[in-house]
Design a protein around this motif. Structure first.
Motif, mmCIF file in Angstrom:
data_model
loop_
_atom_site.group_PDB
_atom_site.id
_atom_site.type_symbol
_atom_site.label_atom_id
_atom_site.label_comp_id
_atom_site.label_asym_id
_atom_site.label_seq_id
_atom_site.Cartn_x
_atom_site.Cartn_y
_atom_site.Cartn_z
ATOM 1 N N VAL A 269 0.873 -1.170 0.000
ATOM 2 C CA VAL A 269 0.000 0.000 0.000
ATOM 3 C C VAL A 269 0.906 1.215 0.000
ATOM 4 C CG1 VAL A 269 -1.821 1.227 1.243
ATOM 5 C CG2 VAL A 269 -1.724 -1.276 1.321
ATOM 6 N N THR A 270 0.656 2.163 -0.899
ATOM 7 C CA THR A 270 1.507 3.349 -0.962
ATOM 8 C C THR A 270 0.775 4.564 -0.417
ATOM 9 O OG1 THR A 270 0.838 3.748 -3.243
ATOM 10 C CG2 THR A 270 2.865 2.523 -2.918
ATOM 11 N N PHE A 271 1.522 5.341 0.349
ATOM 12 C CA PHE A 271 1.067 6.621 0.876
ATOM 13 C C PHE A 271 2.025 7.657 0.289
ATOM 14 C CE2 PHE A 271 -0.135 3.452 3.985
ATOM 15 C CZ PHE A 271 -1.421 3.812 4.347
ATOM 16 N N GLY A 272 1.634 8.300 -0.789
ATOM 17 C CA GLY A 272 2.542 9.210 -1.474
ATOM 18 C C GLY A 272 3.688 8.410 -2.064
ATOM 19 N N GLN A 273 4.918 8.677 -1.619
ATOM 20 C CA GLN A 273 6.090 7.953 -2.099
ATOM 21 C C GLN A 273 6.491 6.813 -1.171
ATOM 22 O OE1 GLN A 273 9.236 10.768 -2.676
ATOM 23 N NE2 GLN A 273 8.349 11.593 -4.534
ATOM 24 N N THR A 274 5.758 6.623 -0.092
ATOM 25 C CA THR A 274 6.117 5.609 0.893
ATOM 26 C C THR A 274 5.277 4.358 0.694
ATOM 27 O OG1 THR A 274 6.642 7.358 2.467
ATOM 28 C CG2 THR A 274 6.382 5.157 3.359
ATOM 29 N N GLY A 275 5.947 3.224 0.527
ATOM 30 C CA GLY A 275 5.253 1.948 0.378
ATOM 31 C C GLY A 275 5.294 1.160 1.673
ATOM 32 N N THR B 21 10.341 1.957 2.332
ATOM 33 C CA THR B 21 9.504 0.766 2.277
ATOM 34 C C THR B 21 9.676 0.006 3.580
ATOM 35 O OG1 THR B 21 9.776 0.596 -0.103
ATOM 36 C CG2 THR B 21 9.009 -1.366 1.031
ATOM 37 N N ALA B 22 8.580 -0.296 4.225
ATOM 38 C CA ALA B 22 8.609 -1.113 5.442
ATOM 39 C C ALA B 22 7.984 -2.447 5.109
ATOM 40 C CB ALA B 22 7.818 -0.432 6.553
ATOM 41 N N ASN B 23 8.705 -3.519 5.387
ATOM 42 C CA ASN B 23 8.125 -4.825 5.120
ATOM 43 C C ASN B 23 7.662 -5.455 6.418
ATOM 44 O OD1 ASN B 23 10.320 -6.151 6.335
ATOM 45 N ND2 ASN B 23 11.465 -6.101 4.437
ATOM 46 N N GLN C 126 -4.193 -2.242 8.967
ATOM 47 C CA GLN C 126 -2.806 -2.672 9.160
ATOM 48 C C GLN C 126 -1.838 -1.736 8.436
ATOM 49 O OE1 GLN C 126 -1.299 -5.171 11.030
ATOM 50 N NE2 GLN C 126 -3.312 -5.133 11.998
ATOM 51 N N ALA C 127 -2.168 -1.361 7.204
ATOM 52 C CA ALA C 127 -1.295 -0.460 6.440
ATOM 53 C C ALA C 127 -1.185 0.896 7.123
ATOM 54 C CB ALA C 127 -1.823 -0.298 5.017
ATOM 55 N N THR C 128 -2.311 1.414 7.610
ATOM 56 C CA THR C 128 -2.307 2.709 8.292
ATOM 57 C C THR C 128 -1.476 2.644 9.569
ATOM 58 O OG1 THR C 128 -4.490 3.191 7.400
ATOM 59 C CG2 THR C 128 -3.773 4.499 9.273
ATOM 60 N N GLN C 129 -1.612 1.560 10.315
ATOM 61 C CA GLN C 129 -0.832 1.392 11.546
ATOM 62 C C GLN C 129 0.663 1.360 11.246
ATOM 63 O OE1 GLN C 129 -1.637 -2.287 13.577
ATOM 64 N NE2 GLN C 129 -0.680 -1.608 15.459
ATOM 65 N N ARG C 130 1.056 0.632 10.219
ATOM 66 C CA ARG C 130 2.479 0.551 9.857
ATOM 67 C C ARG C 130 3.000 1.890 9.350
ATOM 68 N NH1 ARG C 130 4.321 -4.973 8.974
ATOM 69 N NH2 ARG C 130 2.667 -6.342 9.671
ATOM 70 N N TYR C 131 2.169 2.605 8.600
ATOM 71 C CA TYR C 131 2.575 3.915 8.089
ATOM 72 C C TYR C 131 2.765 4.901 9.248
ATOM 73 C CZ TYR C 131 2.518 8.262 5.425
ATOM 74 O OH TYR C 131 2.834 9.481 4.895
ATOM 75 N N ARG C 132 1.873 4.867 10.212
ATOM 76 C CA ARG C 132 2.011 5.758 11.376
ATOM 77 C C ARG C 132 3.286 5.460 12.159
ATOM 78 N NH1 ARG C 132 -4.281 5.798 13.250
ATOM 79 N NH2 ARG C 132 -4.962 7.322 11.711
ATOM 80 N N VAL D 211 2.041 -5.157 3.660
ATOM 81 C CA VAL D 211 1.147 -5.724 4.665
ATOM 82 C C VAL D 211 0.873 -7.177 4.313
ATOM 83 C CG1 VAL D 211 -1.109 -5.506 5.777
ATOM 84 C CG2 VAL D 211 0.063 -3.469 4.968
ATOM 85 N N PRO D 212 1.050 -8.098 5.261
ATOM 86 C CA PRO D 212 0.705 -9.490 4.976
ATOM 87 C C PRO D 212 -0.805 -9.625 4.857
ATOM 88 C CG PRO D 212 1.288 -9.242 7.279
ATOM 89 C CD PRO D 212 1.550 -7.925 6.622
ATOM 90 N N CYS D 213 -1.251 -10.383 3.889
ATOM 91 C CA CYS D 213 -2.674 -10.601 3.662
ATOM 92 C C CYS D 213 -3.030 -11.966 4.227
ATOM 93 C CB CYS D 213 -2.975 -10.529 2.169
ATOM 94 S SG CYS D 213 -4.709 -10.688 1.795
ATOM 95 N N LYS D 214 -3.777 -11.968 5.304
ATOM 96 C CA LYS D 214 -4.136 -13.226 5.970
ATOM 97 C C LYS D 214 -5.504 -13.700 5.502
ATOM 98 C CE LYS D 214 -1.406 -12.070 10.003
ATOM 99 N NZ LYS D 214 -1.381 -11.835 11.439
#
Length: 64
Positions: free
Chosen positions: A5-11, A49-51, A28-34, A14-17
């Motif tokens: 999931v990209t937020f501007g230039q930041t990817g 990029t955060a994996n 999950q993506a929003t939590q990781r971005y924060r 998120v694992p899809c369960k």
């Protein structure tokens, strides 16, 4: 499976369960971005990029 999931230039990866809805992925993506914003308060000059295996502000002992 993993979803990026990209937020501007930041990817954010998120694992899809099984059984997750789109809403679950968004949360999950929003939590990781924060978490990234907490770790990098100013926007970086290069895309980040955060994996799911390692997040800069989260260790496995924290249950992330």
């Amino acid at each position: 499976m993993k979803v990026t999931v990209t937020f501007g230039q930041t990817g954010v990866v998120v694992p899809c369960k099984e059984g997750w809805t789109v809403r679950d992925l968004i949360q999950q993506a929003t939590q990781r971005y924060r978490k990234l914003l907490d770790f990098f308060p100013t926007p970086p000059s290069q895309p980040l990029t955060a994996n799911s295996s390692s997040s800069p502000s989260c260790s496995s002992s924290q249950g992330c």
